[in-house]
Design an enzyme around this catalytic site. Structure first.
Site, PDB file in Angstrom:
ATOM      1  N   GLU A   1       0.724   5.559   0.575  1.00 16.06           N
ATOM      2  CA  GLU A   1       0.106   7.065   0.984  1.00 16.06           C
ATOM      3  C   GLU A   1       0.681   7.916   0.181  1.00 16.06           C
ATOM      4  O   GLU A   1       2.013   8.037  -0.144  1.00 16.06           O
ATOM      5  CB  GLU A   1       0.214   7.359   2.622  1.00 16.06           C
TER       6      GLU A   1
ATOM      7  N   HIS B   1      -5.342   6.248   7.724  1.00 17.37           N
ATOM      8  CA  HIS B   1      -4.519   5.401   7.051  1.00 17.37           C
ATOM      9  C   HIS B   1      -3.256   5.255   7.295  1.00 17.37           C
ATOM     10  O   HIS B   1      -2.629   6.263   7.629  1.00 17.37           O
ATOM     11  CB  HIS B   1      -4.864   5.773   5.442  1.00 17.37           C
TER      12      HIS B   1
ATOM     13  N   ASP C   1       0.693  -1.314   0.073  1.00 21.08           N
ATOM     14  CA  ASP C   1      -0.010  -0.044   0.021  1.00 21.08           C
ATOM     15  C   ASP C   1       1.081   1.202   0.064  1.00 21.08           C
ATOM     16  O   ASP C   1       2.174   1.236   0.437  1.00 21.08           O
ATOM     17  CB  ASP C   1      -0.840   0.046   1.253  1.00 21.08           C
TER      18      ASP C   1
ATOM     19  N   HIS D   1      -4.106  10.389   6.212  1.00 21.47           N
ATOM     20  CA  HIS D   1      -3.108   9.531   6.816  1.00 21.47           C
ATOM     21  C   HIS D   1      -2.182  10.415   8.188  1.00 21.47           C
ATOM     22  O   HIS D   1      -1.369   9.556   8.555  1.00 21.47           O
ATOM     23  CB  HIS D   1      -1.858   9.119   5.779  1.00 21.47           C
TER      24      HIS D   1
END
Length: 227
Positions: free
Chosen positions: A9, A150, A7, A57
């Site tokens: 950000e 996140h 993943d 985030h």
């Protein structure tokens, strides 16, 4: 079979307009089990971080200024993922950002054919149902209580669990407890349950009962006719 759940950000939604990666998280999956090997790095995006992105985030420009730029971590990232398939939630987003960063360095892009999109997997398996990572965690009972914001590594960890559920690994006829070594640790592998062969030969009593049934209920059975 080695796969990488990963993943990113970012500072926004579109690398074509100058948005950059601020965090990458990767989790290694081997033979459909997490190995514990992970890659995680925060990245100086070399630009400001909009408030809308910080709200997602929590990573501000001040927080990220001391971190390495992508060029300094690119080789470490590429070495970790190797040539393994990359599992991502909405893979086109993460792959687009990774490849934009690689393009800035004059590096070859990672082909989209190497990506596995868990959003698409979820929509095929559960048509019409919510396909967000949080929704899938709830569906499969994956604990996401620590996901206030996140985070690339946390999301990659949750995604690895969700991916294995989407594959059906958590419901197969396997011993889901990891194999224990003599030191009490686990080697992370799953073992197929050994089942002893079942006896199928009829007993003498069953043969006698069957013969009596045939003589009573089946008239002129061909296999009983004399030559």
């Amino acid at each position: 079979m080695r796969e990488i759940s990963f993943d990113t950000e970012t500072t926004g939604f579109d690398p074509a307009t100058g948005d950059r990666i601020v965090e990458i998280g990767c989790v290694e999956i081997l033979d459909q089990a997490r190995t514990g090997a992970e890659f995680h790095v925060y990245i100086n995006p070399e630009r400001d971080v909009p408030e809308a992105a910080v709200a997602v985030h929590g990573l501000t420009w001040e927080r990220l200024k001391p971190e390495p730029v992508f060029a300094a971590v690119a080789d470490r990232f590429l070495d970790f993922v190797g040539d393994s398939p990359l599992v991502a939630h909405n893979a086109s987003f993460d792959m687009r950002f990774i490849n934009a960063e690689l393009a800035r360095l004059g590096r070859a892009p990672i082909p989209m054919s190497r990506s596995i999109d868990t959003v698409q997997m979820a929509r095929i398996r559960f048509p019409g149902a919510p396909a967000s990572l949080d929704a899938l965690c709830r569906r499969f009972g994956v604990d996401n209580s620590g996901r206030d914001l996140h985070g690339a590594l946390l999301d990659a960890q949750l995604l690895a669990e969700v991916y294995l559920h989407l594959l059906g690994d958590r419901q197969r006829g396997f011993d889901l407890a990891a194999d224990r070594r003599s030191d009490g640790q686990t080697d992370g592998r799953r073992r197929t349950i050994a089942r002893p062969p079942r006896p199928h030969a009829p007993t003498p009593a069953e043969l006698e009962a069957h013969q009596a049934f045939i003589l009573k209920e089946v008239k002129a059975a061909l296999w009983l006719a004399e030559d």
